[in-house]
Motif scaffolding. Structure first.
Motif, PDB file in Angstrom:
ATOM      1  N   ILE A 226      69.956  56.230 -27.854  1.00  0.00           N
ATOM      2  CA  ILE A 226      69.950  54.821 -28.293  1.00  0.00           C
ATOM      3  C   ILE A 226      68.514  54.321 -28.452  1.00  0.00           C
ATOM      4  O   ILE A 226      68.191  53.648 -29.433  1.00  0.00           O
TER       5      ILE A 226
ATOM      6  N   ASP B   4      83.313  47.731 -28.863  1.00  0.00           N
ATOM      7  CA  ASP B   4      82.047  47.978 -28.163  1.00  0.00           C
ATOM      8  C   ASP B   4      82.257  48.001 -26.650  1.00  0.00           C
ATOM      9  O   ASP B   4      81.642  48.804 -25.940  1.00  0.00           O
TER      10      ASP B   4
ATOM     11  N   ILE C  86      72.599  59.697 -23.630  1.00  0.00           N
ATOM     12  CA  ILE C  86      73.012  58.569 -24.477  1.00  0.00           C
ATOM     13  C   ILE C  86      71.919  57.501 -24.505  1.00  0.00           C
ATOM     14  O   ILE C  86      71.587  56.984 -25.577  1.00  0.00           O
ATOM     15  N   ARG C  87      71.346  57.157 -23.352  1.00  0.00           N
ATOM     16  CA  ARG C  87      70.263  56.169 -23.305  1.00  0.00           C
ATOM     17  C   ARG C  87      69.096  56.609 -24.183  1.00  0.00           C
ATOM     18  O   ARG C  87      68.559  55.815 -24.966  1.00  0.00           O
TER      19      ARG C  87
ATOM     20  N   LEU D 262      67.018  55.857 -31.605  1.00  0.00           N
ATOM     21  CA  LEU D 262      67.567  55.241 -32.815  1.00  0.00           C
ATOM     22  C   LEU D 262      67.063  53.813 -33.018  1.00  0.00           C
ATOM     23  O   LEU D 262      66.808  53.390 -34.143  1.00  0.00           O
ATOM     24  N   SER D 263      66.934  53.068 -31.927  1.00  0.00           N
ATOM     25  CA  SER D 263      66.498  51.671 -32.053  1.00  0.00           C
ATOM     26  C   SER D 263      65.021  51.582 -32.442  1.00  0.00           C
ATOM     27  O   SER D 263      64.606  50.609 -33.071  1.00  0.00           O
TER      28      SER D 263
END
Length: 129
Positions: free
Chosen positions: A122, A100, A118-119, A125-126
């Motif tokens: 994420i 990680d 990318i942010r 997805l979260s």
């Protein structure tokens, strides 16, 4: 935000009393201006600090901290801020493995436009998890 200012006022008063000063605006104004290299503060300005109506800028906070012999982060935040930072860092060390960490390093090397993608991914997805 108002609560943050009130808590700062309480910490400032406590720090002044711990150093043997009566937490009065006139005393705070005099002692502060004797030590601060920048623009002097007014009686009204320091009164607002003591009443929890405002907080000093970072340069003024450093002057207060040095005078009152307290860490600036302790004066600005909570007394246990260093403990909270250490706990956060320990969690990072414990919960994040070397793979990680490699991903984080790769992320930090990306250009800003790619970091945003990318942010956003994420976050998306979260929210579905």
């Amino acid at each position: 935000m108002n609560n943050e200012k009130s808590l700062f006022a309480q910490r400032l008063i406590t720090a002044m009393q711990a150093k043997g000063y009566d937490p009065k605006p006139s005393i705070l104004e005099r002692e502060f201006n004797l030590r601060h290299n920048g623009k002097p503060v007014t009686l009204y300005g320091v009164r607002k600090w003591l009443l929890g109506m405002s907080m000093p800028s970072s340069d003024k906070l450093l002057t207060l901290a040095k005078w009152l012999d307290v860490p600036p982060e302790e004066l600005a935040f909570e007394k246990d801020i260093q403990k909270a930072i250490a706990q956060r860092d320990a969690r990072w060390q414990q919960d994040v493995g070397y793979k990680d960490k490699d991903i984080v390093d790769a992320f930090l090397a990306l250009p800003p436009s790619h970091k945003k993608v990318i942010r956003d991914m994420i976050i998306a997805l979260s929210q579905k998890a």
